[in-house]
Design a protein around this motif. Sequence first.
Motif, PDB file in Angstrom:
ATOM      1  N   ALA A   1      -4.140 -39.232  -4.717  1.00 13.48           N
ATOM      2  CA  ALA A   1      -5.212 -38.915  -5.666  1.00 13.48           C
ATOM      3  C   ALA A   1      -4.706 -38.127  -6.867  1.00 13.48           C
ATOM      4  CB  ALA A   1      -6.356 -38.183  -4.973  1.00 13.48           C
ATOM      5  N   GLU A   2      -3.464 -38.437  -7.304  1.00 12.50           N
ATOM      6  CA  GLU A   2      -2.864 -37.785  -8.471  1.00 12.50           C
ATOM      7  C   GLU A   2      -2.663 -36.281  -8.289  1.00 12.50           C
ATOM      8  OE1 GLU A   2      -1.650 -39.580 -11.188  1.00 12.50           O
ATOM      9  OE2 GLU A   2      -2.118 -41.242  -9.857  1.00 12.50           O
ATOM     10  N   ILE A   3      -2.443 -35.860  -7.043  1.00 14.34           N
ATOM     11  CA  ILE A   3      -2.182 -34.454  -6.723  1.00 14.34           C
ATOM     12  C   ILE A   3      -0.765 -34.327  -6.185  1.00 14.34           C
ATOM     13  CG2 ILE A   3      -2.800 -32.490  -5.258  1.00 14.34           C
ATOM     14  CD1 ILE A   3      -5.661 -33.685  -5.171  1.00 14.34           C
ATOM     15  N   TYR A   4      -0.021 -33.384  -6.739  1.00 11.57           N
ATOM     16  CA  TYR A   4       1.317 -33.051  -6.264  1.00 11.57           C
ATOM     17  C   TYR A   4       1.265 -31.632  -5.714  1.00 11.57           C
ATOM     18  CZ  TYR A   4       2.989 -37.122  -8.797  1.00 11.57           C
ATOM     19  OH  TYR A   4       3.197 -38.400  -9.233  1.00 11.57           O
ATOM     20  N   GLN A   5       2.000 -31.389  -4.626  1.00 11.91           N
ATOM     21  CA  GLN A   5       1.994 -30.071  -3.997  1.00 11.91           C
ATOM     22  C   GLN A   5       3.417 -29.616  -3.749  1.00 11.91           C
ATOM     23  OE1 GLN A   5      -0.785 -29.679  -0.829  1.00 11.91           O
ATOM     24  NE2 GLN A   5       0.172 -27.854  -0.019  1.00 11.91           N
ATOM     25  N   CYS A   6       3.675 -28.343  -4.026  1.00 11.39           N
ATOM     26  CA  CYS A   6       5.005 -27.777  -3.833  1.00 11.39           C
ATOM     27  C   CYS A   6       5.342 -27.743  -2.343  1.00 11.39           C
ATOM     28  CB  CYS A   6       5.068 -26.369  -4.416  1.00 11.39           C
ATOM     29  SG  CYS A   6       6.666 -25.563  -4.195  1.00 11.39           S
TER      30      CYS A   6
ATOM     31  N   TYR B   1      -4.976 -37.716 -15.171  1.00 10.28           N
ATOM     32  CA  TYR B   1      -5.942 -38.581 -14.495  1.00 10.28           C
ATOM     33  C   TYR B   1      -6.510 -37.873 -13.265  1.00 10.28           C
ATOM     34  CZ  TYR B   1      -8.167 -42.677 -12.496  1.00 10.28           C
ATOM     35  OH  TYR B   1      -9.092 -43.542 -11.982  1.00 10.28           O
ATOM     36  N   GLY B   2      -5.679 -37.125 -12.571  1.00  8.82           N
ATOM     37  CA  GLY B   2      -6.140 -36.344 -11.424  1.00  8.82           C
ATOM     38  C   GLY B   2      -7.167 -35.298 -11.823  1.00  8.82           C
ATOM     39  N   GLN B   3      -6.969 -34.669 -12.983  1.00  5.29           N
ATOM     40  CA  GLN B   3      -7.932 -33.690 -13.487  1.00  5.29           C
ATOM     41  C   GLN B   3      -9.261 -34.358 -13.804  1.00  5.29           C
ATOM     42  OE1 GLN B   3      -6.298 -31.118 -16.624  1.00  5.29           O
ATOM     43  NE2 GLN B   3      -4.284 -31.735 -15.888  1.00  5.29           N
ATOM     44  N   ILE B   4      -9.184 -35.559 -14.375  1.00  7.11           N
ATOM     45  CA  ILE B   4     -10.408 -36.311 -14.689  1.00  7.11           C
ATOM     46  C   ILE B   4     -11.145 -36.667 -13.402  1.00  7.11           C
ATOM     47  CG2 ILE B   4     -11.257 -38.531 -15.549  1.00  7.11           C
ATOM     48  CD1 ILE B   4      -9.040 -38.314 -17.723  1.00  7.11           C
TER      49      ILE B   4
ATOM     50  N   TYR C   1     -12.766 -33.573 -11.930  1.00  6.21           N
ATOM     51  CA  TYR C   1     -13.928 -33.159 -12.720  1.00  6.21           C
ATOM     52  C   TYR C   1     -15.135 -34.039 -12.415  1.00  6.21           C
ATOM     53  CZ  TYR C   1     -16.850 -31.711 -16.590  1.00  6.21           C
ATOM     54  OH  TYR C   1     -17.898 -31.222 -17.329  1.00  6.21           O
ATOM     55  N   LEU C   2     -14.917 -35.368 -12.390  1.00  6.16           N
ATOM     56  CA  LEU C   2     -16.027 -36.279 -12.121  1.00  6.16           C
ATOM     57  C   LEU C   2     -16.554 -36.130 -10.692  1.00  6.16           C
ATOM     58  CD1 LEU C   2     -14.764 -39.464 -13.986  1.00  6.16           C
ATOM     59  CD2 LEU C   2     -16.613 -37.918 -14.691  1.00  6.16           C
ATOM     60  N   GLU C   3     -15.662 -35.889  -9.737  1.00  6.98           N
ATOM     61  CA  GLU C   3     -16.098 -35.677  -8.356  1.00  6.98           C
ATOM     62  C   GLU C   3     -16.945 -34.413  -8.232  1.00  6.98           C
ATOM     63  OE1 GLU C   3     -12.504 -35.636  -6.051  1.00  6.98           O
ATOM     64  OE2 GLU C   3     -12.187 -37.794  -6.294  1.00  6.98           O
ATOM     65  N   GLU C   4     -16.574 -33.360  -8.964  1.00 10.92           N
ATOM     66  CA  GLU C   4     -17.285 -32.087  -8.871  1.00 10.92           C
ATOM     67  C   GLU C   4     -18.544 -32.044  -9.725  1.00 10.92           C
ATOM     68  OE1 GLU C   4     -14.354 -29.124  -9.877  1.00 10.92           O
ATOM     69  OE2 GLU C   4     -13.347 -29.312  -7.930  1.00 10.92           O
ATOM     70  N   ASN C   5     -18.569 -32.781 -10.848  1.00 15.14           N
ATOM     71  CA  ASN C   5     -19.666 -32.665 -11.804  1.00 15.14           C
ATOM     72  C   ASN C   5     -20.494 -33.923 -11.963  1.00 15.14           C
ATOM     73  OD1 ASN C   5     -19.086 -29.889 -13.039  1.00 15.14           O
ATOM     74  ND2 ASN C   5     -17.117 -30.916 -13.124  1.00 15.14           N
ATOM     75  N   GLY C   6     -20.056 -35.024 -11.385  1.00 13.75           N
ATOM     76  CA  GLY C   6     -20.786 -36.280 -11.531  1.00 13.75           C
ATOM     77  C   GLY C   6     -20.512 -36.934 -12.876  1.00 13.75           C
ATOM     78  N   ALA C   7     -21.244 -37.987 -13.133  1.00  7.71           N
ATOM     79  CA  ALA C   7     -21.066 -38.763 -14.357  1.00  7.71           C
ATOM     80  C   ALA C   7     -21.359 -37.910 -15.577  1.00  7.71           C
ATOM     81  CB  ALA C   7     -21.989 -39.975 -14.327  1.00  7.71           C
ATOM     82  N   CYS C   8     -20.621 -38.182 -16.656  1.00  4.18           N
ATOM     83  CA  CYS C   8     -20.808 -37.423 -17.890  1.00  4.18           C
ATOM     84  C   CYS C   8     -20.318 -38.258 -19.058  1.00  4.18           C
ATOM     85  CB  CYS C   8     -20.059 -36.098 -17.820  1.00  4.18           C
ATOM     86  SG  CYS C   8     -18.280 -36.265 -17.654  1.00  4.18           S
ATOM     87  N   SER C   9     -20.597 -37.795 -20.258  1.00  4.19           N
ATOM     88  CA  SER C   9     -20.120 -38.487 -21.451  1.00  4.19           C
ATOM     89  C   SER C   9     -18.625 -38.230 -21.628  1.00  4.19           C
ATOM     90  CB  SER C   9     -20.877 -37.999 -22.689  1.00  4.19           C
ATOM     91  OG  SER C   9     -20.490 -36.663 -22.990  1.00  4.19           O
ATOM     92  N   MET C  10     -17.998 -39.046 -22.476  1.00  7.83           N
ATOM     93  CA  MET C  10     -16.578 -38.838 -22.747  1.00  7.83           C
ATOM     94  C   MET C  10     -16.335 -37.462 -23.361  1.00  7.83           C
ATOM     95  SD  MET C  10     -15.048 -42.490 -24.042  1.00  7.83           S
ATOM     96  CE  MET C  10     -16.081 -42.593 -25.479  1.00  7.83           C
ATOM     97  N   MET C  11     -17.239 -37.027 -24.228  1.00  6.22           N
ATOM     98  CA  MET C  11     -17.089 -35.721 -24.878  1.00  6.22           C
ATOM     99  C   MET C  11     -17.201 -34.590 -23.849  1.00  6.22           C
ATOM    100  SD  MET C  11     -16.269 -34.264 -27.637  1.00  6.22           S
ATOM    101  CE  MET C  11     -16.473 -35.518 -28.858  1.00  6.22           C
ATOM    102  N   GLU C  12     -18.154 -34.700 -22.934  1.00  2.00           N
ATOM    103  CA  GLU C  12     -18.280 -33.697 -21.879  1.00  2.00           C
ATOM    104  C   GLU C  12     -17.028 -33.667 -21.012  1.00  2.00           C
ATOM    105  OE1 GLU C  12     -23.052 -33.641 -20.911  1.00  2.00           O
ATOM    106  OE2 GLU C  12     -21.868 -35.357 -20.236  1.00  2.00           O
ATOM    107  N   LEU C  13     -16.497 -34.842 -20.726  1.00  2.00           N
ATOM    108  CA  LEU C  13     -15.289 -34.944 -19.912  1.00  2.00           C
ATOM    109  C   LEU C  13     -14.102 -34.306 -20.635  1.00  2.00           C
ATOM    110  CD1 LEU C  13     -14.080 -36.018 -17.277  1.00  2.00           C
ATOM    111  CD2 LEU C  13     -13.747 -38.216 -18.429  1.00  2.00           C
TER     112      LEU C  13
ATOM    113  N   ASN D   1     -18.874 -42.033 -17.745  1.00  2.00           N
ATOM    114  CA  ASN D   1     -17.582 -42.447 -17.180  1.00  2.00           C
ATOM    115  C   ASN D   1     -17.575 -42.384 -15.653  1.00  2.00           C
ATOM    116  OD1 ASN D   1     -16.373 -42.491 -19.814  1.00  2.00           O
ATOM    117  ND2 ASN D   1     -16.387 -40.275 -19.723  1.00  2.00           N
ATOM    118  N   PHE D   2     -16.919 -43.335 -15.043  1.00  2.00           N
ATOM    119  CA  PHE D   2     -16.737 -43.355 -13.604  1.00  2.00           C
ATOM    120  C   PHE D   2     -15.330 -43.799 -13.300  1.00  2.00           C
ATOM    121  CE2 PHE D   2     -21.186 -44.156 -14.432  1.00  2.00           C
ATOM    122  CZ  PHE D   2     -21.817 -43.269 -13.572  1.00  2.00           C
TER     123      PHE D   2
END
Length: 98
Positions: free
Chosen positions: A32-37, A48-51, A54-66, A95-96
């Motif tokens: 899921a685009e996560i790397y761990q030491c 992409y992992g940050q995106i 964000y979408l998992e925690e906040n739900g759908a949003c506009s590109m500007m909000e993202l 975005n999804f």
Amino acid sequence: MISPENKFEKMIKEPDAFKCNECGHAMEYKGAEIYQCTNCDNQYLTEYGQIRKYLEENGACSMMELANGTGIKLRKIQEYISDGQLSIAPGIGRNFPS
């Protein structure tokens, strides 16, 4: 499995995905685009992992909000849409992950 060419390209674009910025040890891909030491458990998320997070925690949003919520440039988000990694829901401009 990532090809040697893609790994080299990723090392140039996102060096923190390979070497921990906290302790300097190797990072391991966890999915899921996560790397761990491997030493201190510090985590690094690709753009992409940050995106995704964000979408998992906040739900759908506009590109500007993202863009505002993640700090990722709008142009980069548009690239993910063009590449088919993100999609926009019809009629609402949201975005999804694909």
